[in-house]
Design an enzyme around this catalytic site. Sequence first.
Site, PDB file in Angstrom:
ATOM      1  N   SER A 146       0.875  -1.183   0.000  1.00  0.00           N
ATOM      2  CA  SER A 146       0.000   0.000   0.000  1.00  0.00           C
ATOM      3  C   SER A 146       0.900   1.217   0.000  1.00  0.00           C
ATOM      4  O   SER A 146       2.053   1.145   0.467  1.00  0.00           O
ATOM      5  CB  SER A 146      -0.865   0.013   1.259  1.00  0.00           C
ATOM      6  N   TYR A 185      -1.519  -0.434  10.377  1.00  0.00           N
ATOM      7  CA  TYR A 185      -1.603  -0.648   8.927  1.00  0.00           C
ATOM      8  C   TYR A 185      -0.334  -0.143   8.232  1.00  0.00           C
ATOM      9  O   TYR A 185       0.259  -0.837   7.401  1.00  0.00           O
ATOM     10  CB  TYR A 185      -2.845   0.058   8.366  1.00  0.00           C
TER      11      TYR A 185
HETATM   12  P1  NAD Z   1     -11.358  -6.253   1.172  1.00  0.00           P
HETATM   13  O1  NAD Z   1     -11.674  -6.080   2.612  1.00  0.00           O
HETATM   14  O2  NAD Z   1     -12.423  -6.105   0.157  1.00  0.00           O
HETATM   15  O3  NAD Z   1     -10.637  -7.674   0.948  1.00  0.00           O
HETATM   16  C1  NAD Z   1      -9.784  -8.269   1.883  1.00  0.00           C
HETATM   17  C2  NAD Z   1     -10.108  -9.755   1.932  1.00  0.00           C
HETATM   18  O4  NAD Z   1      -9.174 -10.389   2.805  1.00  0.00           O
HETATM   19  C3  NAD Z   1     -11.513 -10.023   2.496  1.00  0.00           C
HETATM   20  O5  NAD Z   1     -12.255 -10.834   1.608  1.00  0.00           O
HETATM   21  C4  NAD Z   1     -11.242 -10.731   3.814  1.00  0.00           C
HETATM   22  O6  NAD Z   1     -12.214 -11.714   4.150  1.00  0.00           O
HETATM   23  C5  NAD Z   1      -9.888 -11.358   3.552  1.00  0.00           C
HETATM   24  N1  NAD Z   1      -9.202 -11.660   4.804  1.00  0.00           N
HETATM   25  C6  NAD Z   1      -9.114 -10.880   5.907  1.00  0.00           C
HETATM   26  N2  NAD Z   1      -8.485 -11.533   6.880  1.00  0.00           N
HETATM   27  C7  NAD Z   1      -8.157 -12.755   6.398  1.00  0.00           C
HETATM   28  C8  NAD Z   1      -7.497 -13.889   6.940  1.00  0.00           C
HETATM   29  N3  NAD Z   1      -7.052 -13.899   8.201  1.00  0.00           N
HETATM   30  N4  NAD Z   1      -7.314 -14.969   6.148  1.00  0.00           N
HETATM   31  C9  NAD Z   1      -7.768 -14.982   4.882  1.00  0.00           C
HETATM   32  N5  NAD Z   1      -8.417 -13.950   4.324  1.00  0.00           N
HETATM   33  C10 NAD Z   1      -8.600 -12.845   5.070  1.00  0.00           C
HETATM   34  O7  NAD Z   1     -10.184  -5.215   0.871  1.00  0.00           O
HETATM   35  P2  NAD Z   1      -9.377  -4.930  -0.487  1.00  0.00           P
HETATM   36  O8  NAD Z   1      -9.461  -3.498  -0.742  1.00  0.00           O
HETATM   37  O9  NAD Z   1      -9.744  -5.886  -1.553  1.00  0.00           O
HETATM   38  O10 NAD Z   1      -7.911  -5.224   0.051  1.00  0.00           O
HETATM   39  C11 NAD Z   1      -7.045  -6.186  -0.506  1.00  0.00           C
HETATM   40  C12 NAD Z   1      -5.624  -5.792  -0.168  1.00  0.00           C
HETATM   41  O11 NAD Z   1      -5.344  -4.507  -0.735  1.00  0.00           O
HETATM   42  C13 NAD Z   1      -5.334  -5.670   1.322  1.00  0.00           C
HETATM   43  O12 NAD Z   1      -4.047  -6.190   1.588  1.00  0.00           O
HETATM   44  C14 NAD Z   1      -5.356  -4.166   1.550  1.00  0.00           C
HETATM   45  O13 NAD Z   1      -4.581  -3.787   2.646  1.00  0.00           O
HETATM   46  C15 NAD Z   1      -4.767  -3.666   0.248  1.00  0.00           C
HETATM   47  N6  NAD Z   1      -5.045  -2.281  -0.099  1.00  0.00           N
HETATM   48  C16 NAD Z   1      -6.307  -1.843  -0.311  1.00  0.00           C
HETATM   49  C17 NAD Z   1      -6.525  -0.512  -0.644  1.00  0.00           C
HETATM   50  C18 NAD Z   1      -7.909   0.020  -0.868  1.00  0.00           C
HETATM   51  O14 NAD Z   1      -8.109   1.238  -0.822  1.00  0.00           O
HETATM   52  N7  NAD Z   1      -8.902  -0.818  -1.142  1.00  0.00           N
HETATM   53  C19 NAD Z   1      -5.452   0.356  -0.773  1.00  0.00           C
HETATM   54  C20 NAD Z   1      -4.163  -0.130  -0.577  1.00  0.00           C
HETATM   55  C21 NAD Z   1      -3.973  -1.454  -0.248  1.00  0.00           C
END
Ligand code: NAD
Length: 262
Positions: free
Chosen positions: A144, A157
């Site tokens: 991120s 985070y």
């Molecule tokens: P999201 O919450 O839609 O998806 C995250 C998924 O991870 C969920 O389906 C959740 O059930 C799963 N998860 C959580 N804990 C878990 C565990 N212990 N074991 C297995 N699965 C688990 O969020 P997203 O936006 O799709 O995020 C995906 C990645 O992108 C993450 O690493 C997040 O930090 C990163 N990210 C997101 C953004 C954003 O703005 N959406 C920005 C930068 C980075």
Amino acid sequence: VPLSFSGKVAVVTGAAGNIGLAVATRLASQGADLALLDVDAAKLEQARATLLEHDVRINIYTCDVTDDEQVRQTVETVVAELGQIDFLFNNAGYQGAFAPIQEYPAADFARVMQINVCGAFHVLRHVSRHMVARKSGGIINTASMAGVQGPPNMAAYGASKFAIIGLTEVAAKDLAPYNIRVNAISPAFMGPGFMWDRQVELQAKAGSQYFSTDPKEVAQQMIGSIPMRRYGNINEIPGVVAFLFSDDSSYMTGVNLPISGG
Ligand code: NAD
């Protein structure tokens, strides 16, 4: 024309989430077979249903990445059922609380580290063991921009995503002798939807000097900080991931690609 991933098997963690599913969809459309992992079984089943139009194998695995033994068993099952693992999109993550460091809840800090850092490490180590034996593979960790410049009120985070970038650099070195490339992507503000709304609302509630206490103003402040003056769409991520898995990036390893609007 996007390169074909036909005959390749990709493991995606956090596959029921926004970014995981978007990337899974892209990989399926390029012909890759999929092993979709997530802790949320119901959401995972829904995710699979949206992918059925693609003529690829799609197996789902309920797996909590914080549990090293569960990850080991799941990876073993994936290899038994799909034959091999060519790509890993190591993406499961959790955003945690929003509070200044002196008030940040310790239990939440530990939970974020367990999921984002230990979880990513567990998946990385078990999948890479399999890839080392095959002397081939591609790994992409979801970091991120919070892991490039520390954001206010996001101690856990931010620290966890700095760790992911570090882990990427280390793994790239450890695995280079085995023809395995390890890179990271760093999305910044993505929207619209739950993550964007949650972030805006909780930064407003945190009441720091960096953001307004009015969520509408926080949204404008965040967008104002982005050179391209808009948040990113989830669909601006999968192509970058596909590029990093493809031979077009064959001399790239250990890098972190920002997907951040500047
Ligand atoms: P999201 O919450 O839609 O998806 C995250 C998924 O991870 C969920 O389906 C959740 O059930 C799963 N998860 C959580 N804990 C878990 C565990 N212990 N074991 C297995 N699965 C688990 O969020 P997203 O936006 O799709 O995020 C995906 C990645 O992108 C993450 O690493 C997040 O930090 C990163 N990210 C997101 C953004 C954003 O703005 N959406 C920005 C930068 C980075």
